[in-house]
Design a protein around this motif. Structure first.
Motif, short mmCIF file in Angstrom:
data_model
loop_
_atom_site.label_atom_id
_atom_site.label_comp_id
_atom_site.label_asym_id
_atom_site.label_seq_id
_atom_site.Cartn_x
_atom_site.Cartn_y
_atom_site.Cartn_z
N ASP A 197 -132.34 61.79 -14.10
CA ASP A 197 -133.16 60.99 -15.03
C ASP A 197 -132.74 59.51 -15.02
O ASP A 197 -133.11 58.76 -15.91
N TYR A 198 -131.94 59.13 -14.00
CA TYR A 198 -131.48 57.76 -13.78
C TYR A 198 -130.42 57.29 -14.78
O TYR A 198 -130.07 56.12 -14.82
N LYS A 199 -129.93 58.21 -15.56
CA LYS A 199 -128.80 57.90 -16.42
C LYS A 199 -127.57 57.63 -15.54
O LYS A 199 -127.31 58.36 -14.59
N GLY B 202 -115.84 70.30 -2.38
CA GLY B 202 -116.99 70.11 -3.26
C GLY B 202 -117.21 71.20 -4.28
O GLY B 202 -118.13 71.11 -5.10
N PHE B 203 -116.37 72.23 -4.29
CA PHE B 203 -116.52 73.31 -5.26
C PHE B 203 -116.41 72.76 -6.69
O PHE B 203 -115.49 72.05 -7.03
N GLY B 204 -117.40 73.12 -7.53
CA GLY B 204 -117.37 72.79 -8.96
C GLY B 204 -117.76 71.37 -9.31
O GLY B 204 -117.81 71.02 -10.50
N ILE B 205 -118.06 70.52 -8.33
CA ILE B 205 -118.35 69.11 -8.61
C ILE B 205 -119.63 68.94 -9.43
O ILE B 205 -119.67 68.18 -10.40
N ASP B 206 -120.68 69.66 -9.07
CA ASP B 206 -121.93 69.55 -9.82
C ASP B 206 -121.77 70.03 -11.26
O ASP B 206 -122.31 69.43 -12.20
N HIS B 207 -121.00 71.11 -11.43
CA HIS B 207 -120.75 71.61 -12.79
C HIS B 207 -119.96 70.59 -13.60
O HIS B 207 -120.23 70.38 -14.79
N LEU B 208 -119.01 69.93 -12.96
CA LEU B 208 -118.22 68.91 -13.63
C LEU B 208 -119.11 67.76 -14.09
O LEU B 208 -118.98 67.27 -15.22
N LYS B 209 -120.02 67.32 -13.21
CA LYS B 209 -120.94 66.24 -13.60
C LYS B 209 -121.75 66.63 -14.83
O LYS B 209 -121.97 65.81 -15.74
N SER B 210 -122.20 67.89 -14.88
CA SER B 210 -122.97 68.36 -16.04
C SER B 210 -122.13 68.35 -17.31
O SER B 210 -122.61 67.96 -18.39
N LEU C 29 -104.40 52.27 -5.17
CA LEU C 29 -103.83 50.95 -4.94
C LEU C 29 -104.31 49.94 -5.98
O LEU C 29 -103.66 48.95 -6.23
N LYS C 30 -105.46 50.16 -6.56
CA LYS C 30 -105.96 49.30 -7.62
C LYS C 30 -107.01 50.10 -8.40
O LYS C 30 -107.54 51.09 -7.92
N PRO C 31 -107.29 49.69 -9.65
CA PRO C 31 -108.30 50.40 -10.43
C PRO C 31 -109.66 50.37 -9.74
O PRO C 31 -110.04 49.37 -9.14
N GLU C 32 -110.37 51.47 -9.80
CA GLU C 32 -111.72 51.57 -9.24
C GLU C 32 -112.64 52.14 -10.30
O GLU C 32 -112.23 52.98 -11.11
N VAL C 33 -113.89 51.70 -10.32
CA VAL C 33 -114.89 52.26 -11.22
C VAL C 33 -116.04 52.79 -10.39
O VAL C 33 -116.65 52.05 -9.61
N GLY C 34 -116.30 54.08 -10.53
CA GLY C 34 -117.42 54.70 -9.82
C GLY C 34 -118.56 54.98 -10.79
O GLY C 34 -118.36 55.06 -12.00
N LYS C 35 -119.76 55.10 -10.25
CA LYS C 35 -120.94 55.37 -11.07
C LYS C 35 -121.52 56.74 -10.71
O LYS C 35 -121.76 57.02 -9.54
N ASP D 72 -123.14 62.78 -24.05
CA ASP D 72 -124.37 62.85 -24.84
C ASP D 72 -124.09 63.37 -26.25
O ASP D 72 -124.66 62.90 -27.24
N GLU D 73 -123.19 64.35 -26.32
CA GLU D 73 -122.81 64.91 -27.62
C GLU D 73 -122.16 63.85 -28.50
O GLU D 73 -122.46 63.73 -29.69
N GLU D 74 -121.28 63.07 -27.92
CA GLU D 74 -120.59 62.03 -28.68
C GLU D 74 -121.57 60.94 -29.12
O GLU D 74 -121.46 60.41 -30.24
N ALA D 75 -122.52 60.59 -28.25
CA ALA D 75 -123.52 59.59 -28.61
C ALA D 75 -124.38 60.07 -29.76
O ALA D 75 -124.72 59.30 -30.67
#
Length: 373
Positions: free
Chosen positions: A194-196, A329-337, A183-189, A344-347
């Motif tokens: 390591d608190y990144k 929840g399948f694959g979610i942790d792998h996706l975060k990695s 319904l509207k743009p959302e930004v999640g964190k 990190d590679e781009e940085a």
């Protein structure tokens, strides 16, 4: 279907991402011919970024949408040089592009405290102007909000973007059962051990023809411009917007998304991108995933599956293809990695480029020194 579209549009309309304002710098103060006194300059008008403001709050608080700097103080026998008029500040959210009515970019507000002068106050009267003051600049400006995020979710309606964002982050987007679920743009964190923190923007779903502003068209695409990388999301079993629109298998959905981005602004498809293959909990998902992977590895061989107007100039090579199920929840942790690894590679590449530029500058300076000797 008409009823559904009306609901979607009305609710999205509560989110304001473009605002037109009238701004005028303050008039200068009168000079004093008898004693050569100079009037004060009029106040300027600025747009200032602050995290506590939204465009909707500006619209609600200032329905007249007029912002004027204070006039300069007249010269007088007691004070020959009049004081400058007070500046007017328009507080706006971070992520604003300020443009003129004609589309000329006046400045960007990318961080809290950034400032853009949009109307200069008029000079006060002085000897050089026969002691007559000038009026301030007057114009209409536009405040255009573009989200700034590390990752932007790109996908057709019902691909599961909102559910995916909820599964990954602290965002709680409103999710509906009809096609245009965002319904509207959302930004999640995303928070890492390591608190990144990594920000992910969930944007209203694209439809075919978005590049020519069909559906939410440019409301979606302009936000994609301000994300560092793209996170494509497709339904492993394919996608169909409505009964009258064609069914698109996952491979076609990927290429059509690419084409829509390319037609809007070609450089968008040059951004680093990951592909999330969602709804892996559905029957036959594994077989469809393998088929999609084969097609993505050899897109030219399968281009005959696509209508001519769906074939992009350049196929995207995804850094990662990640199967997930936002539901269980399948694959979610792998996706975060994978997201963290890609950013990190781009940085690291950006830092290396900066160091190389500095080294080259130093070499050029040294060569210039030796040549002078």
């Amino acid at each position: 279907m008409v009823h559904i579209s009306r609901i979607s549009f009305r609710k999205y309309g509560n989110f304001v991402d473009n605002l037109r304002l009238y701004v005028r710098g303050g008039s200068g103060g009168m000079g004093l011919p008898r004693l050569g006194g100079q009037g004060g300059d009029g106040g300027n008008v600025w747009v200032v970024a602050t995290k506590s403001m939204t465009l909707k709050s500006i619209k609600d608080k200032y329905p007249h949408k007029r912002f004027v700097g204070e006039p300069g103080v007249n010269s007088s026998v007691r004070v020959l040089k009049g004081d400058k008029g007070k500046d007017k500040e328009i507080f706006a959210p971070v992520g604003i592009t300020v443009t003129s009515d004609e589309g000329k970019v006046l400045g960007h507000l990318n961080a809290e405290g950034d400032r853009v002068m949009v109307a200069k106050g008029g000079p006060g009267g002085s000897f050089y102007s026969a002691f007559q003051p000038s009026k301030g600049q007057a114009k209409h400006i536009r405040l255009d909000l573009k989200l700034i995020a590390d990752m932007g979710l790109v996908g057709f309606p019902n691909a599961g973007k909102s559910s995916l964002l909820t599964a990954m982050s602290n965002a709680t987007p409103q999710i509906a059962s009809y096609a245009f679920t965002t319904l509207k743009p959302e930004v999640g964190k995303l928070m890492y051990p390591d608190y990144k923190q990594i920000s992910i923007a969930d944007l209203p779903g694209l439809i075919e023809g978005a590049h020519i502003n069909k559906g939410m068209g440019h409301k979606f695409l302009k936000h994609v411009e301000r994300t560092k990388q793209l996170l494509f999301v497709v339904d492993v079993c394919g996608f169909q917007l409505a009964n009258k629109t064609p069914f698109r298998p996952a491979f076609e959905a990927v290429q059509l998304l690419t084409k829509e981005l390319e037609l809007y602004k070609e450089e968008l498809v040059l951004k680093p991108a990951l592909l999330v293959v969602n709804k892996m909990d559905l029957p036959s998902a594994e077989d469809k995933l393998q088929e999609l992977k084969e097609q993505l590895q050899n897109p030219d061989e399968f281009s005959d599956l696509l209508p001519d107007d769906m074939i992009p100039k350049n196929y995207i090579t995804f850094r990662h293809v990640v199967p997930v199920s936002a539901t269980n929840g399948f694959g979610i942790d792998h996706l975060k990695s994978c997201i963290r690894e890609s950013l990190d590679e781009e940085a690291a590449i950006a830092i290396k480029a900066i160091h190389q530029d500095r080294l080259q500058t130093l070499r050029n300076q040294l060569q210039g020194t030796f040549s002078l000797q």
